[in-house]
Structures are given as structure tokens and as C-alpha cells.
Write an enzyme that holds these catalytic residues in place. Sequence first.
Site, PDB file in Angstrom:
ATOM      1  N   LYS A 519       0.871  -1.168   0.000  1.00 38.77           N
ATOM      2  CA  LYS A 519       0.000   0.000   0.000  1.00 38.77           C
ATOM      3  C   LYS A 519       0.910   1.221   0.000  1.00 38.77           C
ATOM      4  O   LYS A 519       2.126   1.082   0.119  1.00 38.77           O
ATOM      5  CB  LYS A 519      -0.911   0.011   1.231  1.00 38.77           C
ATOM      6  CG  LYS A 519      -0.157  -0.322   2.550  1.00 38.77           C
ATOM      7  CD  LYS A 519      -1.090  -0.409   3.750  1.00 38.77           C
ATOM      8  CE  LYS A 519      -1.889  -1.690   3.831  1.00 38.77           C
ATOM      9  NZ  LYS A 519      -3.311  -1.487   3.700  1.00 38.77           N
ATOM     10  N   ARG A 520       0.356   2.427  -0.134  1.00 41.67           N
ATOM     11  CA  ARG A 520       1.205   3.607  -0.023  1.00 41.67           C
ATOM     12  C   ARG A 520       1.937   3.602   1.321  1.00 41.67           C
ATOM     13  O   ARG A 520       1.413   3.106   2.329  1.00 41.67           O
ATOM     14  CB  ARG A 520       0.358   4.874  -0.155  1.00 41.67           C
ATOM     15  CG  ARG A 520      -0.042   5.188  -1.572  1.00 41.67           C
ATOM     16  CD  ARG A 520       1.142   5.372  -2.480  1.00 41.67           C
ATOM     17  NE  ARG A 520       1.798   6.637  -2.213  1.00 41.67           N
ATOM     18  CZ  ARG A 520       1.889   7.641  -3.070  1.00 41.67           C
ATOM     19  NH1 ARG A 520       1.371   7.536  -4.280  1.00 41.67           N
ATOM     20  NH2 ARG A 520       2.515   8.757  -2.741  1.00 41.67           N
ATOM     21  N   THR A 627      -9.067  -0.870   0.409  1.00 36.51           N
ATOM     22  CA  THR A 627      -9.632  -1.794  -0.565  1.00 36.51           C
ATOM     23  C   THR A 627      -8.659  -2.945  -0.784  1.00 36.51           C
ATOM     24  O   THR A 627      -9.064  -4.026  -1.184  1.00 36.51           O
ATOM     25  CB  THR A 627      -9.907  -1.105  -1.919  1.00 36.51           C
ATOM     26  OG1 THR A 627      -8.731  -0.370  -2.302  1.00 36.51           O
ATOM     27  CG2 THR A 627     -11.084  -0.152  -1.816  1.00 36.51           C
TER      28      THR A 627
HETATM   29  C1  LIG Z   1      -5.815  -1.696  -4.034  1.00 36.61           C
HETATM   30  C2  LIG Z   1      -4.622  -0.867  -4.265  1.00 36.61           C
HETATM   31  C3  LIG Z   1      -4.306   0.153  -3.373  1.00 36.61           C
HETATM   32  C4  LIG Z   1      -5.094   0.414  -2.107  1.00 36.61           C
HETATM   33  O1  LIG Z   1      -4.536  -0.365  -1.072  1.00 36.61           O
HETATM   34  P1  LIG Z   1      -4.876  -0.083   0.472  1.00 36.61           P
HETATM   35  O2  LIG Z   1      -4.232  -1.227   1.167  1.00 36.61           O
HETATM   36  O3  LIG Z   1      -6.365  -0.114   0.583  1.00 36.61           O
HETATM   37  O4  LIG Z   1      -4.285   1.228   0.803  1.00 36.61           O
HETATM   38  C5  LIG Z   1      -3.179   0.918  -3.608  1.00 36.61           C
HETATM   39  N1  LIG Z   1      -2.409   0.703  -4.697  1.00 36.61           N
HETATM   40  C6  LIG Z   1      -2.676  -0.281  -5.567  1.00 36.61           C
HETATM   41  C7  LIG Z   1      -1.765  -0.487  -6.731  1.00 36.61           C
HETATM   42  C8  LIG Z   1      -3.794  -1.093  -5.392  1.00 36.61           C
HETATM   43  O5  LIG Z   1      -4.063  -2.050  -6.290  1.00 36.61           O
END
Ligand SMILES: *Cc1c(COP(=O)(O)O)cnc(C)c1O
Length: 776
Positions: A519-520, A627
Site C-alpha cells: 500500500k502507499r 480496498t
Molecule cells: C488496491 C490498491 C491500493 C489500495 O490499497 P490499500 O491497502 O487499501 O491502501 C493501492 N495501490 C494499488 C496499486 C492497489 O491495487
Amino acid sequence: MYHLTHTQGRGPEFATVFDWRLAVSYTIRDLIVTPWMAGHRTSRDNKLKRVYYLSMEFLIGRILGDAIINLGLDHQMDEALESLGLNRTQILEDEPDAALGNGGLGRLAACFMESLSSLGVPAFGYGIRYEHGLFRQRFAAGQQVETPEDWLNQPHPWEFVRVDYSYTIGFKGEVETVDGHSVWLPGESVVARAYDTPVIGWQANWANTLRLWGAQPTNLFDLHRFNAGDYAAAAEPEALARTLSRVLYPDDTTDQGKELRLKQEYFLTSAALQDIIRRFVAEHGEDLAHLPDKVAIQLNDTHPAIAGPELIRLLMDEHDLPFAQSLDLARRTLNYTNHTLLPEALERWSIWLMGHVLPRHLQIIRMIDEDHRKSTGRPANVSIIDHDEVRMGELAFIMAGKVNGVSALHTDLVRSTVFADLHKLHPDRIVNLTNGVTPRRWLRMSNPPLARLLDKTIGTGWTGDLDLLKGLAPYADDGGFLDELRAAKRQNKVALSNGLLADLGINADPEAIFDVQVKRMHEYKRQLLNILETIALWHRIHESPNGDWTPRLKIFGGKAAPGYWTAKTIIHLINDVAKTINDDPVTSQFLKIAYPPNYNVSMAEKLIPAADLSEQISTAGKEASGTGNMKFTMNGALTIGTLDGANVEIRELVGPDNFFLFGLTAAEAETEKAKPGHARAAIEKSDDMKIALQLIAEGRFGRPEHYYALLDRTWNDDPFLVASDFDSYYRCQRSVDSAYADHGHWDRMSALNIASSGFFSSDRTIRGYMETIWHV
Ligand SMILES: *Cc1c(COP(=O)(O)O)cnc(C)c1O
């Protein structure tokens, strides 16, 4: 073969992978165009209400593989490619990711576009055609280095340029009063040109349009200067105009307050609204009083919140409607999705800048404020303009028919914190719509072994109706099924291991727990908690190297905003720790760390299907929904997580026995944070955390001076409560170890997670928007 020859202009004997990929893409595109045009005709001929999704970000990823799946042509395509001696993976992976977004917010917009098409809802997505999407990340001596991304530096086969749909977008200048009417005379202008990408739905019954705006100069070229020999100056107007759609702002969660950003937001919003009104008039005539019957606009966060004043301006100044009616129509057309409670992410613009860039809009914002004060009889604490700033959250709220949060917990917090006062005035306006993800991309396409097993076990219907996964529950006690489930997971883990060995030289044991946090990079997501736990575990293994440790591969992935020092230091720390731990012969059979650079959608598609454990460990109350957490659950990973965002709903649905819960609740976290010295007190009580911090300070993982400020912040400030949750997290991870050691038990939990994940389809989310917000 036709497209290779006649579109690419290459014979097969000279064709490169790129040529073949374009030929395949054009072939697939041909098949999308027919349902796409049919959908447009149906919408227009039946005068259907349309949904318009305005978003500064669309994190799409690759398009080809998803299109093939939705057309139902995966087997035929495999056969065709095989007969030509081509490698399918090589062709699919030749496509660059369309990375027009930072993270979850942009990916949500992409999943929504896919679900809108799969459900056959007439819709347009509106965004910006950034020439450079999110930066590429690489590591140099463990530190993040950003390089520009250039996905458009080659033909992009999915888009259609619409030279005839161009709109002038003004900035700056003056507002004059002529015959009692306000007339805005912009001092600058650019042209927004439409680039359309069809988005095909599941089973190809419908396709909507993602319309991205590219900036063009109003005057292409300064011929006078060119003739005088000043070639650089001659090209200046063009270069200046194009900066508007040149780059995506690489910031996830901080508001930058920069003029270019405000201009980009207005550029997208004005182009979209002009296009919407043009289409409405073409289909329904000049009477804009019916706009809300035919148009539902959704604002993805506050970034396009200037839509309120802009729509009023268009109705009032350009279509001669009175202010009160314009305001009413705008409010019945617009809706706003809130994505964050973090104060640093709530957009505010100085009155000076707003008045400078959009003078007419500032006037209208004052009128909206005044009207709201009068109609609610309420004081200034809910006003849009506050302390010489325009608050975009308040503007978006006051101009919206409905405001929604993105998970049950987040929506409660929206009601009780950021918009508490506005909520009291408008108690029916805030609604909840828990996020979702599309199961076509995130399960059927990215996890073929699991998709095949699901098809075989419960039939293929789940792809379009994810609730059918419930049918899997009885198989959670079927040993034969669980063996196949494990084999499918293992196949993904082996594929990932091979990739990690090839790309990073890391030799990962597919029997180990694949523990993934992608994630970020942000302090509230607490990658720091994860790496400190890793250090503490490493230290414990050293203490008893003959102990009964469950092998683990810790996988990290994620980018930090270029100016976010703490997040970048955490990246550096993870890489430094990885170097030490991966080279340690004493522990290497039990613990390894992999941090592949440049996390993006395509990498997520490989990592998530191979994960056993999903790390969703944000400080409770900080992650609006998440998500990523949903993608992992669908793919059979178990979650270790806090009661934050949609984790709460995941845990309720899969059952508390099938979820690894730890940490403070949102309410407890608030109380804890208010205690002076909370971090130091918690660290003093935790031997494991103290050791981990000490090892960093001693220089066991690279030069300690890199980390003094981070350590200091952790001991003395720790705004995201890493210390307070550390022991609970460490203990919970050890219960993961013992659960994983019992295969039958683990696989049963995994099956129950998949079986309960149907709720997290973005089809369910979109149906919710249709019923409670859009009425379409
Ligand atoms: C789903 C997704 C995110 C969101 O991830 P979180 O764990 O909800 O912050 C961020 N970047 C990419 C490339 C994703 O596919």
C-alpha cells in the site's frame, strides 16, 4: 494478423513483442466498439439518466488482460497466440500500467468504472489524461529514488481522440457587471480536448466511456516569434498550456495548496460540466430545470469540489437561470464522497489564491455561504470560508444532495467528527457506502488457479454475482477441497518465488508464510510497526535458533510521496533491515524480507494471490476503508488487522475466529493519544519493542544516524501509536505462527474468508449508489 499487417504495418517475420501486443489490442478493441456504440445509442434513444463520476485519479493498470477476460475470450486468445507461437504472458506484460492515480482512491474509481459497465449503468468517468502518471520508484542504497513515468511515450491503443469535443477553460482575469449581470473575463485560457477509452463490462453486454481531458493551447504557436528566430519562445504558449495535464500530483494524503493543482482541479471539473450540459441540451433540450432528472454527478473526494460553484456559474451566467434555482439544481445533481478524516488531507485554498485563479467562483462561494447561513439560521462554524481560507470539504458538503463515507466505521466518524456540525443541520445527508473491488480483475484475471477451482466447485456464476461465493462454505470441511485450495495457493506462491529470485535474488521457501503489506507508505498505515516486529522476531530467533519457528517471508511494497521524509526513512529502514536479515545464516531458514520496488496495480495482481497473510494494521480511526484488505480476503489470505475502516466489516463477515485482531479501538486510540508520554511509557513496558529500537540505534542495520530522528519521533511523539499497539501485534503474530503450522485449520479459515467475501464486490457498492444516491 490483419492488425499486425494493416494497423502496425509489420510482417510477422519482423514483428516485435510490442507489434504483436498492439495487434492483439486492436483486435480486442474491435470487439469492444460494437457493444460500446450500442450502449451509447440505447442511452440516447431512451433518454436514460446517466451517472458521471468525476475523479482526479483513475489507477487503471493494464487494460488488455481485463478486456480479454470480460469478453470471455481467454481460451480463444490462448489458442490463437499459441498457434502463432507467441507467449501470452510476454504480450500481456509488455503493456505499461496506466498509473493515473496514487493509491486506493484512484483504484476505487477504476473498479467503479468496471462495475458500472458490468451492471449496464449508463455512465461516464471524467479525469485528466496525465502525460506522466505516478512516478517510478527504484532503490539506491536502500533509499527511494523517483523517476518520471512515461506511459504515453508509445502509441496507446485504447483511446480515441475527440477533436470535436473541446472546451475552453478560463483562469484569472476580472469579473465585470454588465446590465446587472456578472461577466467573467478570464485572463488566461486553455482548451480541454477529450480522449475516450471504452470500459467493457463483464460478458461484454455494455461498455461505458472513460473520458480523459488533455490540455491544449488556445493558440498553438507564436508564429511572429518563430519568424524572428526565437524558436523556444515561439513554443512557449503550447508548453505552458500543456503543463495542466502534464503530471499527476504524487501525493496521497497531504494537501499542497499549489496553484497548478487548483488549476488542474478546475480544468477537469469545468470540462466535465460543460460536456455534461452540452449532452443534456442535445438530448433533452434547453430547459435545464430537468437536469437532476437526467444527470447524477459523483465527486470522488473534494478534488473536483469546485463543481458546485462552476455548475451554478454555468447555469446562472451562461444559461440565465436565477441564483436560487441554479443553486437548487446543482445541489440536486451533485454528490460527494469523503475519503479521509486526516486533517492534513482536507483541502483548503487561501482566499487570495481562489480569488486570483477563479475570481467569479470566489464570488459564488460567498453567495453559497450566505444562502446557507440564511436558510439554516446558523453561525459561522459551518461556513465554507473560514480564517481567510476556502474549505473544500464544507463546500462539497453544502453543495451535495448526498455525502457518503466509504465504510461503516468511517461514516460514523464523518458524522461525529469532521462534519459533526453540518450533520446536525442536515441529518439525512450523510450515508454509508462501503467500498468494493471488481472480482473480474482481482480474482478471475489475477488468480487463475483459484478461479478454476471456484468454477469447478460452485460453477462460474460467482464472477458476475460474487454473493454466490457463499456456496463455498460447506466445502470448508471437505478435506479434498481444502487440499486443492492449498495447491492453488501454492502454485501462486511458487510463481511469485520464482519472480523474487529472478528480480531480487531472494530465495523464498514456498512453504513459509507469505506475509504481505502493500500500500502507499504512510505513518498511519504503520509499516514501521511491521518492520519493528520483524526486528524483534529476528532477535528472538537468534536467542533460540533451534526453536520451533514458523518460516516467514515478509513482503513489503509501496511508494512514499517524494516530500514525505518520515515515510521515506521507513523505506530506507526496511531495506537496511532486509539486507542484514537476508544475509544472516542463523535465521535465514525462518525469516526473509522482500521489498520489490515500484509497487503498482500489476504488481498487486501478482502479490495478492500469493499471500497467506494480509497486513491491515493502520491506527484505528485513520484508514477510511481500505480496498487492498478486500482483495486479499477474496484471494484467501487471512487478515491480521486493527478495527479500522472496512476491516471491521471483513471481521464481522468472515467471523472473529477467522481473523487475527489486535490493537486499540478508534475510541481507545483517541484516549491513549491524549496521555502525555504515551509512547515512552509503552516502550518501557515492552522488552521486544525496546530491543528493536536499540538494535537500530546501535547500527545493526546500516548507519544509525539515518534513523536518529525517526527513533526520536517514536520515543517522544509516536502520533500513530506504534508503541501502544506493539505488544498486542507481536503476540497476535505469534498466534498466526501456530495457526499456520496447522494446515487443515488454516486452509479452513482461508476457505471461509473467500466464502464470505462476496459483499466486497464493487458491484454491490455501485448498486448501493444507484439506490440511495443516484436513483438510476
Ligand atoms: C488496491 C490498491 C491500493 C489500495 O490499497 P490499500 O491497502 O487499501 O491502501 C493501492 N495501490 C494499488 C496499486 C492497489 O491495487
